[in-house]
Design an enzyme around this catalytic site. Structure first.
Site, PDB file in Angstrom:
ATOM      1  N   ASP A  23       0.615  -0.876   0.307  1.00 23.26           N
ATOM      2  CA  ASP A  23       0.309  -0.064  -0.532  1.00 23.26           C
ATOM      3  C   ASP A  23       0.205   1.010  -0.347  1.00 23.26           C
ATOM      4  O   ASP A  23       0.245   2.517   0.356  1.00 23.26           O
ATOM      5  CB  ASP A  23      -0.903   0.249   0.745  1.00 23.26           C
ATOM      6  CG  ASP A  23      -2.219  -0.822   1.151  1.00 23.26           C
ATOM      7  OD1 ASP A  23      -2.810  -1.806  -0.304  1.00 23.26           O
ATOM      8  OD2 ASP A  23      -2.592  -0.921   1.873  1.00 23.26           O
ATOM      9  N   LYS A 132      -5.458  -5.760  -4.703  1.00 24.66           N
ATOM     10  CA  LYS A 132      -6.217  -6.154  -3.373  1.00 24.66           C
ATOM     11  C   LYS A 132      -6.867  -5.841  -2.996  1.00 24.66           C
ATOM     12  O   LYS A 132      -7.455  -4.600  -3.797  1.00 24.66           O
ATOM     13  CB  LYS A 132      -5.152  -6.771  -2.194  1.00 24.66           C
ATOM     14  CG  LYS A 132      -5.011  -5.109  -1.144  1.00 24.66           C
ATOM     15  CD  LYS A 132      -4.125  -5.800  -0.122  1.00 24.66           C
ATOM     16  CE  LYS A 132      -3.672  -4.049   1.003  1.00 24.66           C
ATOM     17  NZ  LYS A 132      -4.784  -3.718   1.302  1.00 24.66           N
ATOM     18  N   CYS A 165      -3.217  -2.843   6.729  1.00 21.01           N
ATOM     19  CA  CYS A 165      -3.288  -3.995   5.849  1.00 21.01           C
ATOM     20  C   CYS A 165      -1.433  -5.511   6.395  1.00 21.01           C
ATOM     21  O   CYS A 165      -2.211  -5.723   5.987  1.00 21.01           O
ATOM     22  CB  CYS A 165      -3.391  -3.361   4.519  1.00 21.01           C
ATOM     23  SG  CYS A 165      -4.885  -3.047   4.010  1.00 21.01           S
TER      24      CYS A 165
END
Length: 231
Positions: A23, A132, A165
């Site tokens: 991310d 994702k 995450c």
């Protein structure tokens, strides 16, 4: 490769390892991105960005696969449950995933500016990219299949947010049988610092190990050339 780690030093076969970077996207890390627009302080991420700028090339030079694991949602959000749409938008003000930003970018939507990798980090042509759609990178994605095809069984996990995450991906990886190593310094969070500390504690206590970005970079940089050939 011998690597300083906690709760104890470990030995890693780099030919069976991969670095997962989670991310590092404009919506999370950049001025004008999603989190910045809703008033989140991004300064805690600066050190992780700086660490990854040098760590990623060092790991890549050891011929360890780099996997960029990023949100890349469908524009119609057909696979996003209602609860997930409320992430960072608990009051339902229309500022969550899929919202349209002032610059026209749709939050964490595939193909949008917000979903792109931040400018400080550069992906190489042979790096792998996985979109994702949940906090964990293993749900509804090809990540597990890719790792197994690479014959990888050790994962170095980095990126942001370490307590969200990154940690969700780490715990799922451990449950799937991977050996997991959280890279402290190359992972960070905009949550209070104690959330990162709790993530390190739980990783060491229940799931695997942690090492530092500096120690990992030093170790892979010293890795003998004769050991870099992947089977």
């Amino acid at each position: 490769m011998d690597l300083p780690a906690l709760p104890k030093p470990i030995t890693v076969d780099l030919s069976r390892a991969a670095l997962i970077v989670v991310d590092m996207q404009n919506d999370f890390c950049a001025e004008g991105g999603w989190l910045h627009s809703i008033g989140v302080d991004l300064s805690p991420l600066a050190s992780a960005i700086e660490a990854l700028e040098t760590l990623v090339p060092a790991v890549r030079s050891a011929e360890v696969p780099i996997i960029w694991l990023n949100w890349g949602n469908r524009p119609d959000q057909a696979n996003i449950p209602p609860g997930l749409a409320r992430v960072y938008d608990p009051d339902g003000r229309g500022e969550g995933i899929g919202a349209t930003m002032a610059n026209g970018s749709k939050v964490l939507t595939k193909g949008s500016w917000g979903a792109e990798l931040i400018s400080a980090l550069t992906a190489a042509p042979n790096d792998l990219h996985v979109d994702k759609y949940r906090m964990s990178g293993f749900w509804d994605t090809a990540l597990d299949s890719i790792l197994r095809n690479l014959r990888v069984d050790t994962l170095f996990l980095s990126g942001i947010n370490s307590d969200q995450c990154v940690y969700s991906t780490l715990t799922d990886a451990a449950s799937l049988g991977y050996d997991v190593v959280l890279v402290d310094g190359a992972s960070a969070t905009t949550s209070p610092q104690y959330c990162h500390e709790a993530t390190l504690y739980n990783t060491r206590q229940c799931y695997g190990f942690s090492t530092t970005a500096r120690d990992l970079q030093t170790a892979v940089s010293a890795y003998p050339d004769t050991c870099k050939e992947r089977s």
